[in-house]
Motif scaffolding. Structure first.
Motif, short mmCIF file in Angstrom:
data_model
loop_
_atom_site.label_atom_id
_atom_site.label_comp_id
_atom_site.label_asym_id
_atom_site.label_seq_id
_atom_site.Cartn_x
_atom_site.Cartn_y
_atom_site.Cartn_z
N THR A 186 81.59 116.14 78.07
CA THR A 186 80.21 116.14 77.57
C THR A 186 79.44 115.01 78.22
N GLY A 187 78.39 115.36 78.97
CA GLY A 187 77.56 114.34 79.62
C GLY A 187 78.29 113.55 80.69
N GLU A 188 79.30 114.14 81.31
CA GLU A 188 80.08 113.43 82.33
C GLU A 188 80.22 114.29 83.59
N ASN A 189 79.09 114.72 84.13
CA ASN A 189 79.12 115.57 85.32
C ASN A 189 79.80 114.88 86.50
N LEU A 190 79.50 113.60 86.69
CA LEU A 190 80.07 112.88 87.83
C LEU A 190 81.60 112.86 87.75
N LYS A 191 82.13 112.58 86.59
CA LYS A 191 83.59 112.57 86.41
C LYS A 191 84.17 113.94 86.72
N GLY A 192 83.50 114.99 86.26
CA GLY A 192 83.97 116.34 86.51
C GLY A 192 83.99 116.68 87.99
N VAL A 193 82.96 116.25 88.71
CA VAL A 193 82.88 116.52 90.15
C VAL A 193 83.94 115.71 90.90
N GLN A 194 84.14 114.48 90.50
CA GLN A 194 85.12 113.62 91.17
C GLN A 194 86.54 114.17 91.06
N GLN A 195 86.85 114.83 89.96
CA GLN A 195 88.21 115.28 89.72
C GLN A 195 88.50 116.68 90.26
N ALA A 196 87.51 117.32 90.87
CA ALA A 196 87.68 118.69 91.36
C ALA A 196 87.56 118.76 92.87
N ASN A 197 88.06 119.85 93.44
CA ASN A 197 87.78 120.12 94.86
C ASN A 197 86.90 121.35 95.04
N VAL A 198 86.62 122.07 93.95
CA VAL A 198 85.65 123.16 93.96
C VAL A 198 84.73 122.97 92.77
N ILE A 199 83.42 123.00 93.03
CA ILE A 199 82.44 122.82 91.97
C ILE A 199 81.56 124.06 91.90
N ILE A 200 81.41 124.62 90.71
CA ILE A 200 80.50 125.74 90.48
C ILE A 200 79.34 125.23 89.66
N ILE A 201 78.13 125.33 90.20
CA ILE A 201 76.97 124.90 89.44
C ILE A 201 76.37 126.12 88.74
N GLY A 202 76.40 126.07 87.40
CA GLY A 202 75.99 127.23 86.62
C GLY A 202 75.01 126.87 85.51
N CYS A 203 74.25 125.80 85.71
CA CYS A 203 73.26 125.39 84.72
C CYS A 203 72.06 126.34 84.73
N GLU A 204 71.08 126.08 83.88
CA GLU A 204 69.82 126.81 83.97
C GLU A 204 69.19 126.50 85.34
N PRO A 205 68.55 127.49 85.98
CA PRO A 205 67.97 127.24 87.30
C PRO A 205 67.02 126.04 87.34
N SER A 206 66.37 125.75 86.23
CA SER A 206 65.44 124.62 86.20
C SER A 206 66.15 123.28 86.17
#
Length: 308
Positions: free
Chosen positions: A85-105
């Motif tokens: 929750t509220g830790e996008n950077l941590k999530g990106v750092q720990q992955a090698n594939v990132i899917i961005i699926g937020c609201e387009p805005s």
């Protein structure tokens, strides 16, 4: 979970913004992981190699309410799913594939956040955002950093699945890659979404139209299905029976088309001159149903960029 990156053969997938479609994708990945052991069985075009093992999933959300929803939904798979929750950077750092699926805005705020540009360096970034181009994502991602300082840019792949990814029955379109994109990243995107159904690769100028055809149209089809089921209910069927029969009939029509029948050919084989089906088709034609569908199609296509 260890902060170091996984082995080259293992995939850790982070989903930034786990809303309706993101949740459906995660559901499908978990289902495919349990049933297929990563073996692609699709006959579609694109890479057919044995898919890399899916090691772990990270779902990044903004609110505790969303986190609680996901924890309840994926409680049985908690060893495979980390919810942040509220830790996008941590999530990106720990992955090698990132899917961005937020609201387009919301894509610009996420990608322009401090540290994200460095964290995605050399990785695969898959966008499932309708109306958001690769160029727009690139600008948001690198606006903090001069282009001369970008030594290992991420590979941005534009993908559009539909909600049936949850049951591994989606038709997903992938934008044709440009020559600068890593072949490894392209293979990863194909193999991931082949787990979730069928895949087609299309030129970038077809993206907006393909989004309507593959991602939005199931909602249109469902309106027709629901209308038929409702009439069956009025005639005495139970809701369950009406929905099943209507859905299977719609599936029958789709299968005929997929086996080479033309739409008008299917109609002609079902409707005889002066028969009851012909009368029903005349009502639809007199009601300008084709014009209404065309209007809905165009409204959906033109509306994709209004929320970006």
């Amino acid at each position: 979970m260890n902060k170091s990156l996984p082995n080259a053969e293992d995939l850790v997938v982070t989903i930034l913004g786990c809303g309706k479609l993101g949740t459906a994708i995660l559901t499908g990945f978990l289902k495919s992981h349990q049933t297929s052991n990563g073996e692609s069985t699709s006959n579609d075009s694109g890479p057919k190699a044995h898919a890399r093992p899916l090691k772990h999933f990270i779902a990044c959300v903004r609110t505790e309410k969303s986190a609680a929803r996901l924890k309840a939904l994926f409680d049985a798979e908690s060893s495979m799913v980390t919810i942040l929750t509220g830790e996008n950077l941590k999530g990106v750092q720990q992955a090698n594939v990132i899917i961005i699926g937020c609201e387009p805005s919301g894509y610009h705020e996420i990608l322009n956040s401090s540290g994200i540009c460095e964290a995605v360096s050399g990785k695969t970034l898959i966008s499932i955002l309708g109306g958001v181009t690769v160029e727009m994502l690139t600008v948001a991602l690198y606006s903090r950093q001069p282009s001369t300082q970008i030594t290992h840019p991420c590979n941005i792949i534009q993908v559009m699945p539909n909600i049936a990814v949850a049951i591994c029955k989606s038709i997903t379109t992938i934008t044709k890659p440009n020559p600068l994109q890593s072949s490894d990243a392209i293979e990863i995107a194909h193999s991931l979404f082949l787990r979730l159904g069928h895949v087609r690769t299309l030129p970038e100028n077809f993206v907006d139209t393909a989004t309507v055809v593959t991602a939005s149209s199931p909602a249109f089809f469902t309106v027709m299905l629901d209308a038929i089921a409702t009439e069956a209910e009025r005639a005495g069927f139970s809701r369950t029976e009406a929905l099943e029969l209507s859905a299977r009939a719609m599936s029958s029509a789709a299968e005929l088309i997929l086996h080479g029948e033309a739409p008008d050919g299917v109609c002609k084989k079902i409707a005889t001159t002066g028969g009851s089906t012909a009368r029903g088709l005349k009502v639809l034609k007199d009601g300008n149903i084709l014009d209404l569908i065309g209007d809905a199609f165009r409204a959906t296509r033109h509306g994709q960029h209004s929320n970006c």
